[in-house]
Structures are given as structure tokens and as C-alpha cells.
Design a protein around this motif. Sequence first.
Motif, short mmCIF file in Angstrom:
data_model
loop_
_atom_site.label_atom_id
_atom_site.label_comp_id
_atom_site.label_asym_id
_atom_site.label_seq_id
_atom_site.Cartn_x
_atom_site.Cartn_y
_atom_site.Cartn_z
N ASP A 122 0.80 -1.23 0.00
CA ASP A 122 0.00 0.00 0.00
C ASP A 122 0.83 1.27 0.00
OD1 ASP A 122 0.94 -0.11 2.57
OD2 ASP A 122 -1.02 -0.13 3.55
N ARG A 129 -0.53 2.69 -8.55
CA ARG A 129 -1.84 2.63 -7.92
C ARG A 129 -2.83 3.57 -8.61
NH1 ARG A 129 -1.25 4.63 -3.03
NH2 ARG A 129 1.01 4.81 -2.94
N ALA A 130 -2.35 4.74 -9.04
CA ALA A 130 -3.23 5.68 -9.75
C ALA A 130 -3.70 5.09 -11.08
CB ALA A 130 -2.51 7.00 -9.98
N GLU A 131 -2.80 4.42 -11.80
CA GLU A 131 -3.17 3.82 -13.09
C GLU A 131 -4.11 2.63 -12.89
OE1 GLU A 131 -3.71 3.93 -16.95
OE2 GLU A 131 -2.46 5.38 -15.87
N LEU A 132 -3.87 1.84 -11.84
CA LEU A 132 -4.79 0.74 -11.55
C LEU A 132 -6.20 1.27 -11.31
CD1 LEU A 132 -2.50 -1.40 -9.20
CD2 LEU A 132 -3.38 -2.13 -11.43
N ARG A 133 -6.32 2.32 -10.54
CA ARG A 133 -7.65 2.90 -10.29
C ARG A 133 -8.27 3.41 -11.58
NH1 ARG A 133 -4.84 5.36 -5.86
NH2 ARG A 133 -5.28 4.27 -3.90
N ARG A 134 -7.46 4.06 -12.44
CA ARG A 134 -7.99 4.57 -13.71
C ARG A 134 -8.55 3.45 -14.57
NH1 ARG A 134 -4.17 8.88 -13.40
NH2 ARG A 134 -2.43 7.60 -14.12
N SER A 136 -9.99 0.80 -13.40
CA SER A 136 -11.10 0.18 -12.64
C SER A 136 -10.68 -1.00 -11.78
CB SER A 136 -12.23 -0.25 -13.60
OG SER A 136 -12.74 0.87 -14.29
N TYR A 137 -9.39 -1.12 -11.46
CA TYR A 137 -8.96 -2.10 -10.46
C TYR A 137 -9.39 -1.61 -9.07
CZ TYR A 137 -5.80 -4.59 -13.68
OH TYR A 137 -5.26 -5.34 -14.69
N GLN A 138 -9.64 -2.57 -8.18
CA GLN A 138 -9.96 -2.27 -6.80
C GLN A 138 -9.17 -3.20 -5.88
OE1 GLN A 138 -14.19 -2.69 -6.37
NE2 GLN A 138 -14.63 -0.75 -7.40
N TRP A 150 -4.92 -6.31 -5.65
CA TRP A 150 -5.76 -5.50 -6.54
C TRP A 150 -6.39 -6.43 -7.58
CZ3 TRP A 150 -6.13 0.05 -6.78
CH2 TRP A 150 -5.42 0.71 -5.78
#
Length: 258
Positions: A122, A129-134, A136-138, A150
Motif C-alpha cells: 500500500d 496505484r493511480a493507473e490501476l484505479r484509472r 477500474s482495479y480495486q 488488486w
Amino acid sequence: MARVPRNVITVSPPNLDRTGFLSLEQGLAGPDLPTGRDWLIDRLTEGLQVRMLRPPLRGFIEFIPGRATWRPIREADQSVVIECLRVDATAGRSVGIGALLRVAEDWARYYGFSSLLMLLRDTDDPDMRAELRRQSYQVVDQTIGGMQLWGLVLQGPVALPLLPQDWRSRAAQLGPGLVIQTLGHGDRHRSRAETLLTMGREAGILSRLDHIRRAEQARTRLACPDAMSCVALDGEIVGKSDWSVMQLWQQIRRRKRL
């Protein structure tokens, strides 16, 4: 065949040396890298997929069906696991990370997998982490040391994979004395393991190597959630992937009162 964009190279045994992938991996090495050439070829025959960015971007991704992953993830047979993703810290890094994540997603969708998974601490890599969120990873699970799993669901509903929580028990099962757990995945790891074990034996400490040789063993026996090599002393983890021989030996001497 899953489509590969023009700015990405597919790495396979026939073109491994021509692509320069081993040099790229060494240049972007993290705690668990670089791997040895023979070890990598063995993993490619098991289903590991490797893609690397074309210049001027520098980066690569390694991903594999969950049934063959060496990462300690439970119930991942219907998933694709991203084993490693590295992109050089230069302008356009987020673009490179995004391109490689999409390659893995296209491959997983083409072959009908239910989800994509990636282990990440974390506190590591805000760009990642920002690209994973973009995309749609959670975070679908987490465990000790701030390790997060993730996930991106591709088709469902589906029961999501989980991370083990029995780390203390896994370490205890390594038994008494000095034990180095390794996958044998690189010459550097092998050399430092041999050095530390020799020092332990010369000091009269019971010392042995726990060499994990198969993916299913790694999933059930790896004693650290975030390391593919670790050191235990009397059933307690004292060193992870980036351990230093001399620093760790000083710690062992204090604990053993040598």
C-alpha cells in the motif's frame, strides 16, 4: 490470438536474447529481480507471458494464469496474475504502465479469464496505484505488511481470490535454525544464500536451504507475502527479498549471542 499494440514486444524463448529483455529486467530490477535466464525460460514454458515496451519507453510486464502463478494467492485458477510490472521513472511512465496493463487485460479477456490480479504494497508506487484505479482495479483483499491484492473483474459474478493469512504458521513450519527460503530464480540470490548458510554452519548453527521448485509449492509455502526469497531463524522471519548478508548476519549473531 490476443492483439498486441505496436509499441509492445512479445518476449518468448526464440527471441529472448534478441529483444534485450534480460538487460532491461536487470536495469529495472527490484528486490526479487533479476531472474536467471534458465529460470525465466522454464516459467515461459509454464505459461508466463512477457511483454516489453518499445523505445523510447522502457518497461515490461510479466503475467500468468493463476493456476501457474508463483505468488501466494488462493483460489486464483480462473484469474490472470500480474507477476511483475516495471516501467522506468521517466516522462510518460503512466502511459507505459497503462499500455502494459491493457495488454494483460486484452490477453485475459481473449482467453476467457474472469479477473486480473496484482499484488502491491500500500505504500509502493503511487503512479502504479493511480493507473490501476484509472483502469477500474480495486483492492479486493489485504494481508500483513500492507500487502494488497488488486483485482479487475472481467466477467462475473465471480468469487474473488484471497490472500493467505497464515504467515506466522508458514514461518514456524520452516523449523529450527537458519533457513533460507528461495525459488532459485537468480544467480545473485543463490550466491548470497550460499554465503550466509556457510557462515551459519561455521558458527555451529543448524543451516539449510528451503528450495521451492514448483508453483503450487510457492503458493502454499512461501513464508512472506511480498517476497520470493526470505530468511528465517528458529521459525521467525528475519530477512526478506532485499536482505543484506552482513546486516542479517549481525542480527543473527545478536539473537544467537555469538
